[in-house]
Design a protein around this motif. Structure first.
Motif, PDB file in Angstrom:
ATOM      1  N   UNK A  77      10.508  -8.648  51.137  1.00 20.20           N
ATOM      2  CA  UNK A  77       9.329  -8.841  50.289  1.00 20.20           C
ATOM      3  C   UNK A  77       8.726  -7.496  49.887  1.00 20.20           C
ATOM      4  N   UNK A  78       8.569  -7.321  48.597  1.00 25.26           N
ATOM      5  CA  UNK A  78       7.867  -6.167  48.076  1.00 25.26           C
ATOM      6  C   UNK A  78       6.425  -6.612  47.831  1.00 25.26           C
ATOM      7  N   UNK A  91      10.462 -10.905  45.868  1.00 20.99           N
ATOM      8  CA  UNK A  91      11.665 -10.535  46.596  1.00 20.99           C
ATOM      9  C   UNK A  91      12.366  -9.356  45.925  1.00 20.99           C
ATOM     10  N   UNK A  92      12.874  -8.456  46.729  1.00 20.76           N
ATOM     11  CA  UNK A  92      13.563  -7.273  46.216  1.00 20.76           C
ATOM     12  C   UNK A  92      14.733  -7.661  45.312  1.00 20.76           C
ATOM     13  N   UNK A  93      15.472  -8.707  45.700  1.00 20.11           N
ATOM     14  CA  UNK A  93      16.627  -9.134  44.923  1.00 20.11           C
ATOM     15  C   UNK A  93      16.278  -9.586  43.520  1.00 20.11           C
ATOM     16  N   UNK A  97      18.197  -7.453  40.739  1.00 14.58           N
ATOM     17  CA  UNK A  97      19.211  -8.237  40.067  1.00 14.58           C
ATOM     18  C   UNK A  97      20.619  -8.050  40.593  1.00 14.58           C
ATOM     19  N   UNK A  98      20.752  -7.619  41.841  1.00 17.28           N
ATOM     20  CA  UNK A  98      22.076  -7.382  42.402  1.00 17.28           C
ATOM     21  C   UNK A  98      22.225  -8.083  43.743  1.00 17.28           C
ATOM     22  N   UNK A  99      23.420  -8.570  43.994  1.00 17.41           N
ATOM     23  CA  UNK A  99      23.705  -9.157  45.303  1.00 17.41           C
ATOM     24  C   UNK A  99      24.063  -8.078  46.314  1.00 17.41           C
ATOM     25  N   UNK A 100      24.584  -6.950  45.805  1.00 20.91           N
ATOM     26  CA  UNK A 100      24.942  -5.860  46.691  1.00 20.91           C
ATOM     27  C   UNK A 100      23.748  -4.916  46.898  1.00 20.91           C
ATOM     28  N   UNK A 113      16.523   5.388  46.019  1.00 17.53           N
ATOM     29  CA  UNK A 113      15.896   4.835  44.821  1.00 17.53           C
ATOM     30  C   UNK A 113      16.622   3.561  44.411  1.00 17.53           C
ATOM     31  N   UNK A 114      15.870   2.608  43.905  1.00 17.36           N
ATOM     32  CA  UNK A 114      16.436   1.359  43.400  1.00 17.36           C
ATOM     33  C   UNK A 114      15.856   1.107  42.010  1.00 17.36           C
TER      34      UNK A 114
END
Length: 254
Positions: A77-78, A91-93, A97-100, A113-114
């Motif tokens: 959780x952000x 949610x971070x995902x 937008x990535x599963x990895x 960094x993301x």
């Protein structure tokens, strides 16, 4: 009929009112800091870390400590505070937008960094995060001098998450110039500061302390504490110039 003097007064009132509204919506620098709250998921352990959003042109990036990023996952959780003071989380995902693993780690420093991707499903969050983002130009290139007054901001021991998202601010001073330290990945330039900070502050920005609460000049990022047998402690900061290099490199590589 409205006389010229009355008309000018009305116009001045409207302009002043609009200006006041804009200024009121601009958040204090401390409320731009976000929290990464990870619960157990696979190999990840429950953890609290701090982070911040940086805007580079139209791009938004999440910046935190690499060791903190390692503990995150898609359902991390952000948590953040919107400009109207309302606590929010996503949610971070959903943002990346990535599963990895969405994080890119700096090869010589404890930075990760993301990139936040722009999608219809996360558009409301992008708008809110853009409003609390720190512009890249405020991530300073020039080193700060010793004894400079600073403010380290984050969520030590998970404080500031009860009822509302309200980051904790610790006022201190720079203790050293950049010093090269040896670690697992080579030599890393660090700045030491005091006082030492509690766990959970890692990944949080350190701001230049200024009277204007709207100023967002970043001089470093807290990553760890150094201590010895005597009990003496200092905080470790990654210099802002390294943070800026990591952000620019990430954006230019894509």
């Amino acid at each position: 009929m409205i006389r010229n003097g009355v008309l000018l007064s009305i116009v001045a009132f409207i302009v002043t009112s609009r200006l006041t509204t804009v200024l009121a919506e601009d958040p204090d620098r401390w409320d731009r800091v976000i929290c990464l709250n990870s619960t157990p998921n696979g190999n990840a352990t429950s953890a609290i870390a701090s982070a911040f959003i940086v805007s580079y042109g139209e791009k938004l990036l999440i910046v935190t400590a690499a060791h903190a990023a390692k503990q995150t996952h898609q359902r991390t959780r952000l948590l953040f505070r919107s400009i109207d003071g309302t606590p929010q989380w996503v949610n971070l995902g959903l943002l990346t937008g990535k599963n990895q693993d969405p994080w890119i780690r700096h090869k010589n420093s404890d930075i990760a960094t993301a990139k936040i991707v722009a999608e219809k499903k996360n558009a409301p969050y992008l708008t809110q995060l853009n409003e609390i983002a720190i512009p890249l130009e405020d991530v300073l290139v020039t080193p700060v001098e010793r004894t400079t007054k600073i403010e380290s901001v984050g969520f030590p021991l998970g404080l500031g998450l009860q009822e509302q998202v309200s980051p904790i601010v610790v006022v201190g001073h720079v203790a050293s110039k950049e010093i090269l330290t040896t670690n697992d990945w080579g030599s890393e330039p660090l700045i030491y500061s005091y006082p030492d900070l509690a766990q959970g502050t890692s990944g949080g920005p350190t701001f230049l302390s200024e009277m204007d609460a709207k100023s967002t000049k970043v001089v470093g990022m807290h990553v760890a504490v150094i201590y010895d047998a005597s009990g003496g402690k200092l905080s470790k900061l990654i210099p802002s110039r390294i943070i800026r290099e990591a952000i620019v490199a990430r954006c230019e590589d894509e």
